[in-house]
Design a protein around this motif. Structure first.
Motif, PDB file in Angstrom:
ATOM      1  N   ALA A 216       0.825  -1.209   0.000  1.00  0.00           N
ATOM      2  CA  ALA A 216       0.000   0.000   0.000  1.00  0.00           C
ATOM      3  C   ALA A 216       0.860   1.261   0.000  1.00  0.00           C
ATOM      4  CB  ALA A 216      -0.923  -0.002   1.211  1.00  0.00           C
ATOM      5  N   PHE A 217       2.065   1.182   0.538  1.00  0.00           N
ATOM      6  CA  PHE A 217       2.963   2.330   0.590  1.00  0.00           C
ATOM      7  C   PHE A 217       3.190   2.922  -0.798  1.00  0.00           C
ATOM      8  CE2 PHE A 217       7.334   4.090   0.630  1.00  0.00           C
ATOM      9  CZ  PHE A 217       7.190   5.039   1.626  1.00  0.00           C
ATOM     10  N   HIS A 218       3.257   2.069  -1.824  1.00  0.00           N
ATOM     11  CA  HIS A 218       3.485   2.543  -3.194  1.00  0.00           C
ATOM     12  C   HIS A 218       2.347   3.434  -3.660  1.00  0.00           C
ATOM     13  CE1 HIS A 218       7.062   0.165  -3.820  1.00  0.00           C
ATOM     14  NE2 HIS A 218       6.434  -0.925  -3.409  1.00  0.00           N
ATOM     15  N   TYR A 219       1.091   2.994  -3.479  1.00  0.00           N
ATOM     16  CA  TYR A 219      -0.005   3.827  -3.973  1.00  0.00           C
ATOM     17  C   TYR A 219      -0.209   5.059  -3.108  1.00  0.00           C
ATOM     18  CZ  TYR A 219      -3.573   1.541  -0.848  1.00  0.00           C
ATOM     19  OH  TYR A 219      -4.318   1.069   0.206  1.00  0.00           O
ATOM     20  N   LEU A 220       0.115   4.986  -1.817  1.00  0.00           N
ATOM     21  CA  LEU A 220       0.004   6.190  -0.989  1.00  0.00           C
ATOM     22  C   LEU A 220       0.968   7.270  -1.487  1.00  0.00           C
ATOM     23  CD1 LEU A 220      -0.322   4.706   2.623  1.00  0.00           C
ATOM     24  CD2 LEU A 220      -2.128   5.706   1.194  1.00  0.00           C
ATOM     25  N   LYS A 221       2.172   6.879  -1.871  1.00  0.00           N
ATOM     26  CA  LYS A 221       3.128   7.841  -2.434  1.00  0.00           C
ATOM     27  C   LYS A 221       2.575   8.462  -3.707  1.00  0.00           C
ATOM     28  CE  LYS A 221       6.908   5.510  -2.954  1.00  0.00           C
ATOM     29  NZ  LYS A 221       8.329   5.271  -3.325  1.00  0.00           N
ATOM     30  N   GLU A 222       2.035   7.629  -4.595  1.00  0.00           N
ATOM     31  CA  GLU A 222       1.517   8.117  -5.871  1.00  0.00           C
ATOM     32  C   GLU A 222       0.317   9.040  -5.683  1.00  0.00           C
ATOM     33  OE1 GLU A 222       0.672   4.656  -8.124  1.00  0.00           O
ATOM     34  OE2 GLU A 222       2.782   4.076  -8.354  1.00  0.00           O
ATOM     35  N   LEU A 223      -0.495   8.800  -4.655  1.00  0.00           N
ATOM     36  CA  LEU A 223      -1.692   9.607  -4.406  1.00  0.00           C
ATOM     37  C   LEU A 223      -1.402  10.878  -3.611  1.00  0.00           C
ATOM     38  CD1 LEU A 223      -4.244   6.767  -3.567  1.00  0.00           C
ATOM     39  CD2 LEU A 223      -4.133   8.115  -5.663  1.00  0.00           C
ATOM     40  N   GLY A 224      -0.156  11.059  -3.207  1.00  0.00           N
ATOM     41  CA  GLY A 224       0.199  12.258  -2.460  1.00  0.00           C
ATOM     42  C   GLY A 224      -0.218  12.232  -1.010  1.00  0.00           C
ATOM     43  N   PHE A 225      -0.352  11.040  -0.450  1.00  0.00           N
ATOM     44  CA  PHE A 225      -0.690  10.922   0.969  1.00  0.00           C
ATOM     45  C   PHE A 225       0.450  11.505   1.809  1.00  0.00           C
ATOM     46  CE2 PHE A 225      -0.840   8.671   5.037  1.00  0.00           C
ATOM     47  CZ  PHE A 225      -2.188   8.745   5.361  1.00  0.00           C
ATOM     48  N   PRO A 226       0.137  12.210   2.906  1.00  0.00           N
ATOM     49  CA  PRO A 226       1.202  12.755   3.763  1.00  0.00           C
ATOM     50  C   PRO A 226       1.928  11.635   4.521  1.00  0.00           C
ATOM     51  CG  PRO A 226      -0.956  13.170   4.748  1.00  0.00           C
ATOM     52  CD  PRO A 226      -1.209  12.603   3.376  1.00  0.00           C
ATOM     53  N   LEU A 227       3.003  11.160   3.952  1.00  0.00           N
ATOM     54  CA  LEU A 227       3.689   9.981   4.490  1.00  0.00           C
ATOM     55  C   LEU A 227       4.255  10.196   5.878  1.00  0.00           C
ATOM     56  CD1 LEU A 227       5.520   8.861   1.232  1.00  0.00           C
ATOM     57  CD2 LEU A 227       3.362   7.985   2.158  1.00  0.00           C
ATOM     58  N   ASP A 228       4.456  11.450   6.255  1.00  0.00           N
ATOM     59  CA  ASP A 228       4.953  11.722   7.605  1.00  0.00           C
ATOM     60  C   ASP A 228       3.907  11.378   8.665  1.00  0.00           C
ATOM     61  OD1 ASP A 228       3.557  14.023   6.406  1.00  0.00           O
ATOM     62  OD2 ASP A 228       3.921  14.997   8.327  1.00  0.00           O
ATOM     63  N   LYS A 229       2.645  11.177   8.243  1.00  0.00           N
ATOM     64  CA  LYS A 229       1.581  10.822   9.183  1.00  0.00           C
ATOM     65  C   LYS A 229       1.597   9.329   9.529  1.00  0.00           C
ATOM     66  CE  LYS A 229      -0.406  14.939   9.215  1.00  0.00           C
ATOM     67  NZ  LYS A 229      -0.397  15.787  10.438  1.00  0.00           N
ATOM     68  N   LEU A 230       2.351   8.529   8.770  1.00  0.00           N
ATOM     69  CA  LEU A 230       2.393   7.091   9.023  1.00  0.00           C
ATOM     70  C   LEU A 230       3.192   6.792  10.288  1.00  0.00           C
ATOM     71  CD1 LEU A 230       3.106   5.829   5.392  1.00  0.00           C
ATOM     72  CD2 LEU A 230       0.960   5.555   6.654  1.00  0.00           C
ATOM     73  N   ASP A 231       2.634   5.936  11.122  1.00  0.00           N
ATOM     74  CA  ASP A 231       3.347   5.493  12.320  1.00  0.00           C
ATOM     75  C   ASP A 231       4.247   4.308  12.034  1.00  0.00           C
ATOM     76  OD1 ASP A 231       2.270   7.091  14.762  1.00  0.00           O
ATOM     77  OD2 ASP A 231       0.505   6.624  13.563  1.00  0.00           O
ATOM     78  N   PHE A 232       3.806   3.427  11.121  1.00  0.00           N
ATOM     79  CA  PHE A 232       4.689   2.352  10.698  1.00  0.00           C
ATOM     80  C   PHE A 232       4.277   1.842   9.325  1.00  0.00           C
ATOM     81  CE2 PHE A 232       1.470  -0.271  12.956  1.00  0.00           C
ATOM     82  CZ  PHE A 232       1.254  -1.287  12.034  1.00  0.00           C
ATOM     83  N   ILE A 233       5.241   1.203   8.654  1.00  0.00           N
ATOM     84  CA  ILE A 233       5.060   0.550   7.363  1.00  0.00           C
ATOM     85  C   ILE A 233       5.593  -0.859   7.551  1.00  0.00           C
ATOM     86  CG2 ILE A 233       5.579   0.635   4.894  1.00  0.00           C
ATOM     87  CD1 ILE A 233       6.629   3.628   5.677  1.00  0.00           C
ATOM     88  N   SER A 234       4.766  -1.866   7.340  1.00  0.00           N
ATOM     89  CA  SER A 234       5.213  -3.234   7.620  1.00  0.00           C
ATOM     90  C   SER A 234       5.217  -4.082   6.359  1.00  0.00           C
ATOM     91  CB  SER A 234       4.326  -3.885   8.684  1.00  0.00           C
ATOM     92  OG  SER A 234       3.016  -4.077   8.181  1.00  0.00           O
ATOM     93  N   GLY A 235       6.120  -5.060   6.322  1.00  0.00           N
ATOM     94  CA  GLY A 235       6.210  -5.979   5.198  1.00  0.00           C
ATOM     95  C   GLY A 235       7.614  -6.498   5.036  1.00  0.00           C
ATOM     96  N   ASP A 236       7.838  -7.198   3.897  1.00  0.00           N
ATOM     97  CA  ASP A 236       9.189  -7.719   3.658  1.00  0.00           C
ATOM     98  C   ASP A 236      10.029  -6.766   2.815  1.00  0.00           C
ATOM     99  OD1 ASP A 236       8.091  -8.073   1.124  1.00  0.00           O
ATOM    100  OD2 ASP A 236       7.906 -10.243   1.340  1.00  0.00           O
ATOM    101  N   PHE A 237       9.376  -5.753   2.216  1.00  0.00           N
ATOM    102  CA  PHE A 237      10.071  -4.673   1.504  1.00  0.00           C
ATOM    103  C   PHE A 237      10.939  -5.153   0.348  1.00  0.00           C
ATOM    104  CE2 PHE A 237       9.320  -3.307   5.872  1.00  0.00           C
ATOM    105  CZ  PHE A 237       8.516  -2.198   5.641  1.00  0.00           C
ATOM    106  N   ASP A 238      10.533  -6.233  -0.282  1.00  0.00           N
ATOM    107  CA  ASP A 238      11.318  -6.730  -1.410  1.00  0.00           C
ATOM    108  C   ASP A 238      11.130  -5.879  -2.660  1.00  0.00           C
ATOM    109  OD1 ASP A 238       8.704  -7.465  -1.861  1.00  0.00           O
ATOM    110  OD2 ASP A 238       9.132  -9.563  -2.328  1.00  0.00           O
ATOM    111  N   SER A 239      10.147  -4.962  -2.644  1.00  0.00           N
ATOM    112  CA  SER A 239       9.898  -4.127  -3.823  1.00  0.00           C
ATOM    113  C   SER A 239      10.270  -2.668  -3.600  1.00  0.00           C
ATOM    114  CB  SER A 239       8.417  -4.219  -4.223  1.00  0.00           C
ATOM    115  OG  SER A 239       7.588  -3.747  -3.175  1.00  0.00           O
ATOM    116  N   HIS A 240      10.959  -2.366  -2.519  1.00  0.00           N
ATOM    117  CA  HIS A 240      11.282  -0.977  -2.209  1.00  0.00           C
ATOM    118  C   HIS A 240      12.674  -0.609  -2.669  1.00  0.00           C
ATOM    119  CE1 HIS A 240       7.869   0.512   0.153  1.00  0.00           C
ATOM    120  NE2 HIS A 240       7.659  -0.759   0.371  1.00  0.00           N
ATOM    121  N   SER A 241      12.808   0.654  -3.027  1.00  0.00           N
ATOM    122  CA  SER A 241      14.102   1.159  -3.458  1.00  0.00           C
ATOM    123  C   SER A 241      14.922   1.612  -2.265  1.00  0.00           C
ATOM    124  CB  SER A 241      13.901   2.348  -4.411  1.00  0.00           C
ATOM    125  OG  SER A 241      13.346   3.457  -3.716  1.00  0.00           O
ATOM    126  N   GLY A 242      16.205   1.799  -2.490  1.00  0.00           N
ATOM    127  CA  GLY A 242      17.077   2.262  -1.424  1.00  0.00           C
ATOM    128  C   GLY A 242      16.702   3.630  -0.907  1.00  0.00           C
TER     129      GLY A 242
END
Length: 215
Positions: free
Chosen positions: A32-58
């Motif tokens: 879900a983190f990917h679409y929140l970024k694309e939609l302009g969600f205020p990511l600083d409001k997130l308390d945590f992001i959970s998963g295995d993160f195999d699709s995330h960039s550095g």
């Protein structure tokens, strides 16, 4: 104190966001983190992001590293693992967005996860069309008139009685193998549901619908 959590998971992205000030905790799975970024969600409001993160960039890792919780257990879904974290942080009411759409086996899996947690968490799903959740054996909903109502046994419900619906039930039974109660609608402002045993998934349409009168 705000005792409700908001969780985004990796189904269809929501069309809009709820008022974030109503929540004491806001989180998402890594999908879900990917679409929140694309939609302009205020990511600083997130308390945590959970998963295995195999699709995330550095770059994601560097900017949001303090919010990442790596959950590598492949025997549990990301949704399941996120709910465990929410419980650990002391929250017992969760609004979930992004549970439906996409691959439908994921949607069915999300319902099963919610069933697993139904005695520990009050989980309410929202999508473009409806909100849905497991209801107690004595349930009442107000402001329901002209809304679509569906009753889905999980997997069966016995001695169910409803009031305020166009097609009521009186001491009836529902089962996924015989009779379910989908696509009904409320004819009264307040509806009620009572049942003796089983588990019931309740759907209510988010918008009023003009249904034809039946004579």
């Amino acid at each position: 104190m705000k005792d409700k959590a908001l969780l985004f998971i990796n189904g269809d992205p929501p069309k809009s966001f709820p008022d974030l000030t109503h929540y004491g905790l806001i989180a998402c799975t890594d999908g879900a983190f990917h679409y929140l970024k694309e939609l302009g969600f205020p990511l600083d409001k997130l308390d945590f992001i959970s998963g295995d993160f195999d699709s995330h960039s550095g770059s994601d890792e560097n900017v949001y590293q303090e919010k990442f919780i790596h959950t590598l257990d492949q025997d549990k879904t990301d949704f399941h693992k996120a709910l465990e974290i929410i419980l650990e942080r002391g929250f017992h009411t969760v609004d979930v967005l992004g549970a439906s759409g996409g691959e439908q086996d994921h949607f069915l899996g999300n319902l099963t996860v919610a069933y697993t947690f139904k005695d520990q968490l009050s989980i309410k799903f929202y999508d473009e069309f409806s909100e849905y959740y497991f209801v107690s054996k004595n349930f009442t909903l107000k402001n329901a008139k002209n809304r679509m109502i569906s009753l889905y046994p999980f997997p069966s419900v016995e001695n169910i009685t409803t009031t305020g619906l166009n097609w009521p039930l009186t001491n009836g039974s529902l089962s996924v193998t015989s009779r379910i109660g989908t696509r009904n609608f409320a004819v009264e402002d307040e509806i009620s549901i009572q049942y003796e045993s089983g588990d019931l998934l309740f759907f209510v349409g988010r918008n009023e619908i003009e249904y034809p009168k039946i004579y």
